[in-house]
Enzyme design. Structure first.
Site, PDB file in Angstrom:
ATOM      1  N   ASN A 170       0.812  -1.217   0.000  1.00 19.90           N
ATOM      2  CA  ASN A 170       0.000   0.000   0.000  1.00 19.90           C
ATOM      3  C   ASN A 170       0.848   1.271   0.000  1.00 19.90           C
ATOM      4  O   ASN A 170       0.565   2.214   0.731  1.00 19.90           O
ATOM      5  CB  ASN A 170      -0.964  -0.009   1.190  1.00 19.90           C
ATOM      6  CG  ASN A 170      -2.313  -0.617   0.841  1.00 19.90           C
ATOM      7  OD1 ASN A 170      -2.906  -0.296  -0.191  1.00 19.90           O
ATOM      8  ND2 ASN A 170      -2.800  -1.509   1.687  1.00 19.90           N
ATOM      9  N   HIS A 218      -5.999  -6.083  -8.034  1.00 23.23           N
ATOM     10  CA  HIS A 218      -4.538  -6.178  -8.072  1.00 23.23           C
ATOM     11  C   HIS A 218      -4.148  -7.292  -9.038  1.00 23.23           C
ATOM     12  O   HIS A 218      -4.902  -8.245  -9.244  1.00 23.23           O
ATOM     13  CB  HIS A 218      -3.958  -6.507  -6.694  1.00 23.23           C
ATOM     14  CG  HIS A 218      -4.140  -5.437  -5.678  1.00 23.23           C
ATOM     15  ND1 HIS A 218      -3.095  -4.701  -5.164  1.00 23.23           N
ATOM     16  CD2 HIS A 218      -5.261  -4.979  -5.045  1.00 23.23           C
ATOM     17  CE1 HIS A 218      -3.550  -3.843  -4.278  1.00 23.23           C
ATOM     18  NE2 HIS A 218      -4.867  -3.989  -4.187  1.00 23.23           N
TER      19      HIS A 218
END
EC number: 3.1.11.2
Length: 540
Positions: free
Chosen positions: A402, A531
């Site tokens: 992140n 993702h």
């Protein structure tokens, strides 16, 4: 003439009614004798939770508690009534495994109508169907025992409450099995040292729910084709979204994985290394994961770290041909390695020549609570990597971190860097993952651990040393690991590189390349997630 006909008809009906009554009495008497014979098996049964059925050839076991009643068994030791709504996975009858899902209704129908031949036929069809369980080595000597689902009138407060699953336990079935177990499963499958191999290919992927990904059969099939083609040795999955197994306080004393409460169900103890299977809803996901591990990843050992609910959580899969020397679920070496992060964000594995750390790092969010949570995690990482460097332990840190370290890792840097909600400090202005505060902490982590962003390192190396190589800048290029899942709207086509392989400088000469597998605004090779997988190839 009409009167004669009426008398004959009356006499015939009366005789027919009399014959029907006789037949009905014979029918009831016959069934009463069958039922009475079956009741004989219970005549000398002592009171208690365990009883023995001595019916015919040695009998079979069954359990009784306050929430269930005895169910009669036929000659084969099988209950005729199978609950159609019960959670029945596998039923072990010595060496036979009965698959009940597709035949429950017809099986019940045959029993209710007392059609012994039909029941026999259905049973013969069932026996011989083999269902793989999560532990092939587990064998049971018990016959099939099913506790019939029934209403609960009087419940002991000390009894486990888990819906119909608790009322329909199957001896030798999934009730006593757990998905997970870490090194315990690895030791069972341990190979001789001479046939063990080193890690060559590592994949990291934020799945955004392993069960949701699996349900899309077409995309899952393509993902497994990709895994098999690259021959992945280690797979690090983040955000698997599986709840941890809840256990009683007495059970927790015998569990290898230390447990403690999380945000929800505070104080309820959990085995974070195993998947929850104690109610009908969780059992559905449990069965999916069992099928994945048993069929698609049968050559791998699995290491779970899970949250209390279907949120966060990780799964690391390692080929059985590769030795895992140790496993840790936290970043503090002075503590018990089996104490998990309460959201399943950390799995650290030790291999022969390096440590592999998989993390699902907290999102920075847009409020002070999230800022503090991310800052605390980053501070722990700073201390951890410094310790690893001082101990001369080589590290590969992967996962959904992140963080987009530079603007080049953003598809729309100007828009991303301006985002905010409400009045926040200047260092926290921006899309989570690219604020000044996060980037400063990330740089400190790299410095403390003498670590390198391997993807950016190899990209810069190519640009500097290969005149023919040009930096990829197109939005459709495979340079971002996260893409906005929406194809329309304000945020469509936005993308970031936030999934990484961060490595010790000492390991750079052992790495062949880093590849971002997904590309395009249409999410090619994302396999349904927001993702895409990222691959690290070691030099052989």
């Amino acid at each position: 003439m009409n009167i004669k006909k009426f008398r004959i008809l009356f006499f015939f009906n009366k005789k027919y009614s009399y014959l029907s009554t006789i037949k009905l009495k014979e029918f009831h008497l016959n069934h009463w004798e069958k039922y009475n014979n079956k009741l004989k098996i219970m005549e000398n049964i002592p009171n208690g939770k365990k009883r023995q059925n001595t019916y015919l050839d040695g009998g079979s076991d069954f359990d009784v508690n306050k929430k269930t009643r005895l169910v009669l068994l036929n000659e084969r030791g099988v209950s005729g009534r199978i609950p159609t709504t019960a959670n029945i996975g596998e039923i072990n009858n010595k060496d036979n495994v009965l698959k009940t899902f597709d035949v429950c209704n017809s099986f019940n129908s045959a029993f209710e109508n007392d059609k012994s031949e039909e029941l026999e036929t259905h049973h013969d069809k069932i026996v011989g169907l083999k269902i793989p369980t999560i532990h092939d080595t587990i064998k049971t000597e018990k016959k099939v025992i099913i506790k019939k689902e029934c209403e609960i009138k009087d419940v002991n407060p000390n009894d486990k409450i888990g819906g119909s699953l608790e009322n329909d336990k199957i001896e030798g079935g999934l009730e006593n099995e757990k998905i997970g177990g870490g090194l315990e499963n690895d030791k069972k499958n341990e190979l001789p040292e001479q046939v063990r191999k080193n890690v060559n290919v590592i994949v990291t992927w934020n799945m955004n729910s392993i069960t949701v990904r699996y349900k899309n059969k077409e995309k899952w099939k393509r993902f497994m084709k990709f895994v098999n083609e690259i021959n992945a040795d280690v797979l690090c999955f983040q955000e698997v979204r599986l709840p941890a197994l809840n256990i009683s306080k007495n059970e927790s004393k015998n569990v290898n994985n230390k447990v403690y409460g999380g945000k929800k169900n505070e104080g309820e103890e959990r085995n974070r290394g195993s998947v929850k299977n104690t109610d009908q809803k969780s059992l559905i996901d449990y069965k999916i994961v069992e099928e994945i591990l048993k069929n698609d990843f049968k050559e791998y050992n699995g290491y779970f770290s899970l949250a209390n609910i279907k949120y966060s959580g990780q799964l690391v899969l390692v080929k059985k041909s590769i030795k895992v020397k140790s496993v840790r679920y936290n970043l503090l070496f002075e503590t018990d390695p089996n104490i998990h992060n309460d959201e399943g964000r950390i799995i650290l594995l030790e291999f022969s020549n390096f440590y592999l750390l998989s993390t699902y790092s907290p999102n920075n969010g847009f409020d002070q609570t999230k800022f503090k949570r991310r800052s605390l995690f980053d501070n722990q990482m700073k201390e951890f990597v410094l310790f690893m460097k001082n101990e001369n332990k080589n590290l590969i840190w992967t996962g959904d971190l992140n963080i987009a370290p530079e603007d080049v890792d953003l598809s729309h840097p100007i828009e991303f860097r301006k985002m905010k909600k409400g009045n926040v400090p200047k260092e926290y202005i921006g899309q989570p993952g690219c604020t000044d505060a996060e980037r400063a902490n990330f740089k400190t982590i790299l410095k403390n651990g003498d670590l390198i962003d391997s993807y950016r390192y190899f990209e810069n190396y190519k640009i500097k040393n290969d005149p023919t190589y040009k930096r990829k800048t197109n939005i459709n290029d495979n340079i971002y690991t996260w893409r906005c899942p929406f194809l329309i709207g304000k945020s469509c086509n936005r993308a970031m590189r936030i999934d990484h392989f961060i490595v010790s400088k000492n390991l750079l000469n052992q790495i062949e390349n880093i590849e971002i597998h997904g590309y395009s605004v249409f999410h090619t090779n994302f396999y349904g997630s927001d993702h895409c997988p990222v691959i690290l190839n070691m030099k052989k």
